[in-house]
Enzyme design. Structure first.
Site, mmCIF file in Angstrom:
data_model
loop_
_atom_site.group_PDB
_atom_site.id
_atom_site.type_symbol
_atom_site.label_atom_id
_atom_site.label_comp_id
_atom_site.label_asym_id
_atom_site.label_seq_id
_atom_site.Cartn_x
_atom_site.Cartn_y
_atom_site.Cartn_z
ATOM 1 N N CYS A 3 0.854 -1.192 0.000
ATOM 2 C CA CYS A 3 0.000 0.000 0.000
ATOM 3 C C CYS A 3 0.885 1.236 0.000
ATOM 4 O O CYS A 3 1.675 1.435 0.931
ATOM 5 C CB CYS A 3 -0.927 0.003 1.209
ATOM 6 S SG CYS A 3 -1.873 1.528 1.404
ATOM 7 N N CYS A 11 -1.222 6.946 5.912
ATOM 8 C CA CYS A 11 -2.325 6.268 6.597
ATOM 9 C C CYS A 11 -1.776 5.001 7.235
ATOM 10 O O CYS A 11 -1.137 4.190 6.558
ATOM 11 C CB CYS A 11 -3.442 5.927 5.610
ATOM 12 S SG CYS A 11 -4.799 4.977 6.346
ATOM 13 N N CYS A 87 -7.443 3.857 -2.211
ATOM 14 C CA CYS A 87 -7.359 2.773 -1.223
ATOM 15 C C CYS A 87 -7.884 1.471 -1.821
ATOM 16 O O CYS A 87 -8.920 1.442 -2.484
ATOM 17 C CB CYS A 87 -8.159 3.151 0.021
ATOM 18 S SG CYS A 87 -8.225 1.859 1.284
ATOM 19 N N GLN A 211 -23.101 -3.915 8.599
ATOM 20 C CA GLN A 211 -21.710 -4.356 8.709
ATOM 21 C C GLN A 211 -20.901 -3.940 7.482
ATOM 22 O O GLN A 211 -21.409 -3.904 6.357
ATOM 23 C CB GLN A 211 -21.653 -5.873 8.860
ATOM 24 C CG GLN A 211 -22.319 -6.405 10.121
ATOM 25 C CD GLN A 211 -21.460 -6.238 11.363
ATOM 26 O OE1 GLN A 211 -20.432 -5.580 11.336
ATOM 27 N NE2 GLN A 211 -21.882 -6.829 12.473
ATOM 28 N N CYS A 336 -18.044 -7.127 18.261
ATOM 29 C CA CYS A 336 -16.912 -6.577 17.511
ATOM 30 C C CYS A 336 -15.785 -6.169 18.458
ATOM 31 O O CYS A 336 -14.766 -5.633 18.022
ATOM 32 C CB CYS A 336 -17.351 -5.382 16.667
ATOM 33 S SG CYS A 336 -18.015 -4.002 17.622
#
Length: 377
Positions: A3, A11, A87, A211, A336
């Protein structure tokens, strides 16, 4: 996964991105086992893996830069705008909206909001895509000043994004660290985005929660449904039911005369769940917009089976204590944030965790979903 945002330190949200995915999954499974060590008899099912890229069905984009050169992404720690429109985590339908949205900002003169200067109008853009590629897009504004220029460009926007199903304006008037406000103005004729999950169509309204990872969500609901089918309860409560994912899946495998009750504090989510009930002409299933804790404590009833899917903070001691004293034989708890689930379970010493499964809803991060089957002993 490589990335360029991570490599350039722009990021770092994907904190595990340099770790091979198989090791990420193994680490999450080990973390879950460690946190659940007080319940040594638990049977751990194989974790559910995610796609490594293209899995996020929604984007929460901070709008920065200028009208001429807008940026869609995040704010750095020093408040600078970081464009993340390249992204790799987003599904293709979500990612394909980014250049169109940038052009819209310039065409309509939608002034990005500056956190540092507290000036400007357009704060965030929220994009959600269904498996079919349809879109729900929300513009989070400081005021109604940009309503007219946005409306003026609606035909152009629909031409550029023919898959656009729902478009709305959300007003976040305060200078506050929130993604959205309470007031919603729907600009499209359609008000819900159909989300296909397994063989059910769930409906998502602008302020409803859904979700982030549709494929893993489908696996999560299938797992809950399997445990419901094994139990064959006559009554089931789905607390914190959202748009009704667990409840609607449960209703498919319960006895014909069984009753399902879904409780969620969001009226938007409840309207979405009720639409699914009407479309499938279901009986014996009801959804109500109420506080889940208050409903349980004040109803004077106890279901045969309880499904829980609370926010990250968990249930809290009051609801956990009520479950302990209720006599409910079986509970399905989806979380979560396993650490808060563990806190809740310590308030239920009569409940034994017998089965568990890690659902990797969030690859490349330390977060994951866990679903656990509890039985009273």
């Amino acid at each position: 996964m490589q990335c360029h945002y991570y490599d350039a330190s722009l990021c770092r949200s994907c904190s595990l991105i340099l770790t091979p995915y198989a090791q990420q999954l193994e680490g999450k499974q080990n973390d879950a086992r460690k946190l659940m060590a007080p319940w040594p008899g638990i049977e751990w099912l194989a974790p559910v893996a995610s796609a490594e890229t293209g899995f996020r069905n929604k984007a929460k984009l901070v709008v920065g830069g200028s009208v001429q050169e807008p940026k869609l992404g995040i704010l750095s720690r020093d408040g600078a705008s970081v464009d993340l429109s390249d992204c790799q985590l987003y599904t293709a339908p979500v990612a394909d909206t980014f250049p169109v949205l940038k052009e819209l900002i310039s065409r309509a003169g939608l002034t990005p909001y500056s956190v540092a200067r507290r000036k400007g109008e357009l704060k965030n853009i929220l994009v959600t895509a269904s498996e079919a590629g349809e879109l729900l897009i929300r513009f989070v504004l400081r005021s109604k000043k940009l309503l007219v220029p946005i409306r003026r460009e609606l035909d152009w926007l629909h031409t550029q994004l023919p898959q656009l199903a729902v478009l709305s304006i959300n007003l976040l008037r305060e200078h506050i660290a929130l993604v959205e406000g309470d007031e919603e103005i729907i600009l499209s004729e359609r008000q819900t985005l159909p989300m296909q999950v397994n063989d059910l169509t769930l409906h998502l309204r602008p302020q409803s929660f859904f979700q982030t990872n549709t494929a893993v969500s489908a696996a999560l609901y299938r797992q809950g449904q399997e445990w419901v089918k094994e139990s064959q309860p006559n009554t089931l409560w789905d607390l914190y039911c959202g748009v009704g994912g667990f409840a609607l899946h449960a209703a498919q495998v319960m006895p014909e005369e069984a009753k399902v009750t879904g409780i969620e504090i969001s009226p938007e989510a409840i309207e979405s769940a009720r639409r699914a009930v009407a479309e499938y002409d279901l009986t014996g299933i009801e959804f109500s917009a109420q506080d889940a804790r208050a409903y349980a404590l004040e109803s004077g009833q106890v279901p045969d089976l309880l499904v829980l899917n609370p926010p990250r903070r968990g249930l809290g001691p009051e609801l956990s204590t009520w479950i302990e004293a209720s006599g409910i034989e079986r509970v399905i708890y989806s979380s979560c944030n396993l650490a808060t689930m563990v806190k809740d379970l310590h308030q239920m010493p009569s409940m034994q965790a017998v089965k568990g499964r890690v659902m990797d809803m969030f690859p490349h991060s330390s977060h994951y979903e866990t679903i656990v089957l509890l039985e009273r002993y």
